[in-house]
Design an enzyme around this catalytic site. Structure first.
Site, mmCIF file in Angstrom:
data_model
loop_
_atom_site.group_PDB
_atom_site.id
_atom_site.type_symbol
_atom_site.label_atom_id
_atom_site.label_comp_id
_atom_site.label_asym_id
_atom_site.label_seq_id
_atom_site.Cartn_x
_atom_site.Cartn_y
_atom_site.Cartn_z
ATOM 1 N N ALA A 105 0.868 -1.177 0.000
ATOM 2 C CA ALA A 105 0.000 0.000 0.000
ATOM 3 C C ALA A 105 0.902 1.224 0.000
ATOM 4 O O ALA A 105 2.076 1.144 0.405
ATOM 5 C CB ALA A 105 -0.859 -0.008 1.262
ATOM 6 N N GLY A 118 0.525 -5.005 0.741
ATOM 7 C CA GLY A 118 -0.687 -4.970 -0.068
ATOM 8 C C GLY A 118 -0.439 -5.469 -1.491
ATOM 9 O O GLY A 118 -1.360 -5.993 -2.130
ATOM 10 N N GLU A 141 -0.744 -9.070 -1.251
ATOM 11 C CA GLU A 141 -2.167 -9.387 -1.050
ATOM 12 C C GLU A 141 -2.917 -9.307 -2.381
ATOM 13 O O GLU A 141 -3.834 -10.093 -2.636
ATOM 14 C CB GLU A 141 -2.759 -8.442 0.004
ATOM 15 C CG GLU A 141 -2.177 -8.733 1.393
ATOM 16 C CD GLU A 141 -2.511 -7.670 2.421
ATOM 17 O OE1 GLU A 141 -2.167 -6.489 2.195
ATOM 18 O OE2 GLU A 141 -3.122 -7.997 3.448
ATOM 19 N N GLU A 192 4.453 -5.696 6.977
ATOM 20 C CA GLU A 192 3.664 -4.748 7.768
ATOM 21 C C GLU A 192 4.153 -4.624 9.209
ATOM 22 O O GLU A 192 4.164 -3.526 9.779
ATOM 23 C CB GLU A 192 2.169 -5.139 7.765
ATOM 24 C CG GLU A 192 1.452 -4.876 6.451
ATOM 25 C CD GLU A 192 1.583 -5.992 5.419
ATOM 26 O OE1 GLU A 192 2.402 -6.912 5.603
ATOM 27 O OE2 GLU A 192 0.847 -5.934 4.418
HETATM 28 C C1 HXC Z 1 5.106 4.420 -0.841
HETATM 29 C C2 HXC Z 1 7.046 3.495 -1.635
HETATM 30 C C3 HXC Z 1 6.660 2.214 -1.160
HETATM 31 C C4 HXC Z 1 5.397 2.117 -0.496
HETATM 32 C C5 HXC Z 1 8.592 2.027 -2.089
HETATM 33 N N1 HXC Z 1 8.244 3.327 -2.195
HETATM 34 N N2 HXC Z 1 7.656 1.332 -1.450
HETATM 35 N N3 HXC Z 1 6.277 4.573 -1.473
HETATM 36 N N4 HXC Z 1 4.670 3.238 -0.362
HETATM 37 N N5 HXC Z 1 4.930 0.958 -0.056
HETATM 38 C C6 HXC Z 1 9.018 4.414 -2.817
HETATM 39 C C7 HXC Z 1 10.169 4.855 -1.936
HETATM 40 O O1 HXC Z 1 9.716 5.745 -0.954
HETATM 41 C C8 HXC Z 1 11.062 5.504 -2.969
HETATM 42 O O2 HXC Z 1 10.551 6.790 -3.270
HETATM 43 C C9 HXC Z 1 10.873 4.623 -4.201
HETATM 44 O O3 HXC Z 1 9.636 3.960 -4.011
HETATM 45 C C10 HXC Z 1 11.973 3.594 -4.370
HETATM 46 O O4 HXC Z 1 12.046 2.822 -3.165
HETATM 47 P P1 HXC Z 1 13.405 2.614 -2.341
HETATM 48 O O5 HXC Z 1 13.028 2.312 -0.947
HETATM 49 O O6 HXC Z 1 14.348 3.748 -2.581
HETATM 50 O O7 HXC Z 1 13.980 1.338 -3.078
HETATM 51 P P2 HXC Z 1 14.939 0.204 -2.479
HETATM 52 O O8 HXC Z 1 15.993 0.827 -1.587
HETATM 53 O O9 HXC Z 1 15.391 -0.611 -3.635
HETATM 54 O O10 HXC Z 1 14.014 -0.668 -1.533
HETATM 55 C C11 HXC Z 1 12.951 -1.413 -2.095
HETATM 56 C C12 HXC Z 1 11.989 -1.867 -0.963
HETATM 57 C C13 HXC Z 1 11.580 -0.658 -0.115
HETATM 58 C C14 HXC Z 1 12.695 -2.926 -0.091
HETATM 59 C C15 HXC Z 1 10.778 -2.543 -1.643
HETATM 60 O O11 HXC Z 1 11.077 0.384 -0.985
HETATM 61 C C16 HXC Z 1 10.514 -0.935 0.888
HETATM 62 O O12 HXC Z 1 10.770 -1.518 1.936
HETATM 63 N N6 HXC Z 1 9.286 -0.461 0.608
HETATM 64 C C17 HXC Z 1 8.170 -0.570 1.545
HETATM 65 C C18 HXC Z 1 7.638 -1.983 1.583
HETATM 66 C C19 HXC Z 1 6.536 -2.121 2.603
HETATM 67 O O13 HXC Z 1 6.711 -1.897 3.808
HETATM 68 N N7 HXC Z 1 5.340 -2.482 2.159
HETATM 69 C C20 HXC Z 1 4.165 -2.681 2.992
HETATM 70 C C21 HXC Z 1 3.371 -1.391 3.113
HETATM 71 S S1 HXC Z 1 2.050 -1.567 4.271
HETATM 72 P P3 HXC Z 1 11.511 8.090 -3.346
HETATM 73 O O14 HXC Z 1 10.548 9.195 -3.543
HETATM 74 O O15 HXC Z 1 12.294 8.127 -2.083
HETATM 75 O O16 HXC Z 1 12.363 7.796 -4.563
HETATM 76 C C22 HXC Z 1 0.857 -2.375 3.419
HETATM 77 C C23 HXC Z 1 -0.442 -2.592 4.187
HETATM 78 C C24 HXC Z 1 -1.602 -2.901 3.276
HETATM 79 O O17 HXC Z 1 1.004 -2.761 2.294
HETATM 80 C C25 HXC Z 1 -2.941 -2.810 4.008
HETATM 81 C C26 HXC Z 1 -3.543 -1.460 4.030
HETATM 82 C C27 HXC Z 1 -4.980 -1.452 4.543
#
Ligand code: HXC
Length: 259
Positions: free
Chosen positions: A66, A111, A114, A134
């Site tokens: 998400a 997400g 999911e 998460e």
């Molecule tokens: C918003 C995101 C994002 C996310 C990545 N980005 N994931 N933005 N939401 N989920 C953005 C980063 O901020 C960054 O933007 C760009 O994408 C590139 O990501 P990096 O982190 O620089 O890349 P990298 O170092 O290669 O790392 C990749 C990664 C990491 C390991 C996938 O991005 C990461 O951990 N992302 C989050 C994963 C996560 O926690 N997902 C679960 C979310 S909670 P900028 O602007 O800095 O370039 C969820 C709950 C769902 O999904 C239920 C809701 C009801």
């Protein structure tokens, strides 16, 4: 409708739907959900759409979760609503009347994973990474991960993955049953289309009933055996069911009409 957050390409009735926010690793924001909702609602009964592949634009991510930016300042009520609305869209994908394959081309996280799990099955690039991170954010899943992951991998392994937030690679995901096929990076859409080309030669009516009946397996409010008996009745008495049996006995290929 023109979509802002997804790309649609169609060939021979197979739609490749790509999440198109590569700069944010295809994170699922409200706009992506709006487009997915519209596409799967509009095309449920559209005979020109025979099957769907969902993938992500770019080389790196299917969807990295998400959109975390949308979480800032969120109240309990808003969080519950976000979760419910997203779940409703993923249910539409799971219950779509035509086969939907997730072609996972990179990160499939939170997400995003999911979403992949709400497709009917998953084909992955060898470079794909899967996880429910998460807990690393102090959260739990919200788009059905606690319910669908155990269906794919069993409760104990799902519990471990959900509690640790660890990522697994494509081969591990395949050995656990999360992924059906692992292919060379870049071939995941092609492989999905190849599988779908086989499925769409069959009766669309039978395929729709098969999806509905298999989905009853994981819905504990439903009696799957009863649904199977009823849907067998519907398929055997359909034009296609009779044509399939007749064609077998006449030693020829069936000509299905989708009813
Ligand atoms: C918003 C995101 C994002 C996310 C990545 N980005 N994931 N933005 N939401 N989920 C953005 C980063 O901020 C960054 O933007 C760009 O994408 C590139 O990501 P990096 O982190 O620089 O890349 P990298 O170092 O290669 O790392 C990749 C990664 C990491 C390991 C996938 O991005 C990461 O951990 N992302 C989050 C994963 C996560 O926690 N997902 C679960 C979310 S909670 P900028 O602007 O800095 O370039 C969820 C709950 C769902 O999904 C239920 C809701 C009801």
């Amino acid at each position: 409708m023109g979509y802002e957050n997804i790309l649609i390409e169609e060939k021979n009735g197979i739609v490749v739907l790509s999440i198109n926010r590569p700069k944010a690793l295809n994170a699922l924001n409200a706009g992506v959900f709006k487009d997915l909702d519209h596409f799967f609602t509009e095309n449920y009964s559209n005979e020109n759409v025979k099957a769907v592949v969902i993938t992500g634009v770019g080389d790196k991510a299917f969807a990295a979760g998400a959109d975390i930016k949308e979480f800032m300042g969120m109240s309990e009520e808003q969080g519950t609503n976000l979760s419910r609305k997203g779940m409703a869209v993923f249910e539409k994908i799971e219950n779509f009347s035509k086969p939907v394959i997730a072609a996972v081309n990179g990160f499939s996280l939170g997400g995003g994973n999911e979403l992949a799990m709400s497709c009917h099955f998953i084909v992955a690039s060898e470079k794909a990474r899967f996880g429910q991170p998460e807990v690393n954010l102090g959260l739990i899943t919200g788009y059905g991960g606690t319910q669908r992951l155990p269906r794919y991998v069993g409760q104990a392994k799902a519990m471990e993955l959900l509690l640790t937030g660890d990522m697994i690679n494509a081969q591990e995901a395949k050995s656990l049953g999360l992924v059906s096929h692992v292919v060379e990076h870049g071939n995941e859409v092609e492989k999905s289309v190849e599988i779908l080309n086989k499925i769409i030669t069959k009766s669309p009516f039978a395929i729709a009933k098969m999806i509905e009946t298999v989905n009853a397996f994981s819905d504990n409010k439903k009696n799957g055996f009863e649904i199977e008996a009823n849907n067998f009745g519907k398929t055997i008495s359909s034009y296609d069911g009779q044509e399939g049996a007749k064609a077998f006995l006449e030693k020829r290929k069936p000509k299905f009409k989708g009813r």
